[in-house]
Design an enzyme around this catalytic site. Structure first.
Site, PDB file in Angstrom:
ATOM      1  CE  LYS A  73      -1.276 -14.556  -4.548  1.00  0.00           C
ATOM      2  NZ  LYS A  73      -2.123 -13.603  -3.814  1.00  0.00           N
ATOM      3  CE  LYS A  97       2.362  -5.844 -10.139  1.00  0.00           C
ATOM      4  NZ  LYS A  97       1.898  -5.219  -8.882  1.00  0.00           N
ATOM      5  CE  LYS A 109      -5.180  -4.819  -6.974  1.00  0.00           C
ATOM      6  NZ  LYS A 109      -3.766  -5.091  -6.699  1.00  0.00           N
ATOM      7  CB  THR A 193       5.584  -4.757  -2.444  1.00  0.00           C
ATOM      8  OG1 THR A 193       4.539  -5.728  -2.414  1.00  0.00           O
ATOM      9  CG2 THR A 193       5.409  -3.874  -3.667  1.00  0.00           C
ATOM     10  CG  ASN A 224       3.455  -3.104   3.331  1.00  0.00           C
ATOM     11  OD1 ASN A 224       4.107  -3.344   4.333  1.00  0.00           O
ATOM     12  ND2 ASN A 224       3.394  -3.940   2.310  1.00  0.00           N
ATOM     13  CB  SER A 352       1.746 -13.475  -2.840  1.00  0.00           C
ATOM     14  OG  SER A 352       1.301 -12.455  -1.988  1.00  0.00           O
TER      15      SER A 352
END
Length: 419
Positions: A73, A97, A109, A193, A224, A352
């Site tokens: 992820k 995380k 990533k 976030t 964002n 997510s």
């Protein structure tokens, strides 16, 4: 981008941090060795036919750091300074995380070296679809689920989902998260976030015995994350005194209205043109007198060179890796309470996860349900970290990484080595 002005390589910093944690946690040497290396790293060439008829080659990456707790992820960023080391580092940070908030994911990533602002919509779509086609062997709801990051958005996720689905011959909405609602996105994903940052901050103020209404806030970054943090905190009664974007910052000790600031940015291209404040640089912004500082831009903004000038008493890391190890030590010596990135900005990956779960079930929740679940999970994760920090008398960052690395190490140990 992995190499910053203070000479710190982000990947090297992540490895050094892991080595320190391995010593503290007395990790098995074999498990430690596994966690020091990404599981796989793919570099791809992306030919794109430009609007003028020319052909341009872009370079892209996708890294899986560790998948022992679940599928990969992590976001995909489009930025001119993307490097493989940066992507490796950010994949590892995604591993930690996901673990610190106890999601059944590993860390991944991706990135493409490009400036999306200089690409037309057609060029951007062509780049995204070709990049996706090169990644198809790695992607899938059970393998690797990308999401938006710097320079990408819900439209980019829609193109990725469609490209993957065309290859499979049927629609696969759960291959990405951060999609538009109309094709399987989740309520509450935009701004998630930022809301995770806010929930972490509110829990911190509670344990520190402080009132939100008396807090002045400075936010670096008005994308964002930064914009939604500003809007949320403003509505809750915090005083926003400084905000910046890539072109610079604006400061007003009497307070700024982030909605008016956003309207100014839409019209002029930057917050620096806002008439009700003083124009300052990003470095000056970080050093403003304030109660709370939210670095929500790029990596390594708080360094050994400026950490001693930070005047905030509480830092909420909305960005990934905004503080160098040297700076972190200085902040700790100054007694500044830091909510580390892997905890503070985990709200995006939490929602997510909710989007992925909803997509797999084809059953969707209301905004209120999503937000309640996010708040509950973020507050629990914060308290887990805070309690360990108090018990072990260590920083919040060290406590968060101790929890995360312990969980990933345990999964790695239990699964063993194949064959």
């Amino acid at each position: 981008m992995a190499e910053k002005t203070d000479g710190v390589n982000l990947w090297q910093a992540v490895v050094e941090q892991l080595d320190h944690l391995a010593s503290l946690l007395q990790l098995d040497p074999g498990v430690h060795a596994i966690l020091r290396e990404p599981k796989r790293a793919l570099e791809v060439s992306i030919p794109v036919k430009m609007d003028d008829g020319s052909l341009k080659i872009f370079k892209g990456f996708r890294v899986h750091h560790n998948l022992n707790r679940g599928p990969g992820k992590g976001g995909i960023r489009y930025h001119p300074e993307v490097t493989l080391d940066e992507i490796k580092a950010l994949a590892a940070l995604m591993t930690w995380k996901c673990a610190v908030v106890d999601l059944p994911y590993g860390g991944a990533k991706g990135g493409v070296i490009c400036d999306p602002k200089k690409l037309s919509p057609k060029e951007l779509e062509g780049l995204t679809r070709r990049y996706t086609s090169e990644l198809i062997p790695l992607l899938g709801p059970e393998r690797d689920i990308p999401a938006p990051d710097v320079g990408t958005n819900s439209q980019v996720m829609a193109w990725i989902m469609d490209t993957f689905s065309m290859d499979k011959g049927y629609s696969v909405p759960s291959v990405v998260t951060g999609k538009p609602l109309s094709i399987g996105g989740s309520q509450g994903r935009e701004g998630a976030t930022a809301r995770g940052c806010v929930f972490s901050l509110l829990e911190a103020l509670k344990v520190l015995g402080q009132s939100p209404e008396s807090q002045s806030v400075v936010i670096q970054g008005f994308g964002n994350v930064g914009r939604h943090v500003a809007l949320d905190l403003y509505e809750r009664g915090f005083q926003i005194i400084g905000i910046s974007d890539s072109q610079g910052g604006i400061y007003n000790p009497q307070g700024l209205n982030p909605q008016e600031l956003y309207e100014c940015k839409l019209k002029t291209g930057s917050v620096v043109h806002f008439p009700q404040g003083e124009r300052i640089t990003n470095q000056e912004l970080l050093e403003l007198e304030c109660d709370i500082l939210v670095p929500a831009a790029l990596e390594h903004q708080i360094t050994g060179a400026n950490a001693s000038q930070i005047k905030a008493q509480l830092i909420v890391e909305g960005a990934n890796g905004p503080t160098t190890p040297e700076a972190d030590q200085i902040l700790e010596e100054k007694g500044i309470f830091v909510i580390p990135d892997i905890l503070a900005n985990a709200g995006g990956v939490v929602v997510s996860y909710f989007e992925w779960v909803q997509g797999l079930q084809a059953y969707f929740w209301s905004y209120e349900e999503v937000d309640q679940k996010l708040e509950r999970l973020m507050r629990k994760a914060f308290l887990d970290v805070y309690e360990l920090a108090q018990k072990k008398k260590v920083s919040m960052r060290l406590a968060a990484h101790m929890i995360a690395v312990s969980r990933v190490a345990e999964a790695t140990r239990l699964r063993g080595i194949y064959p």
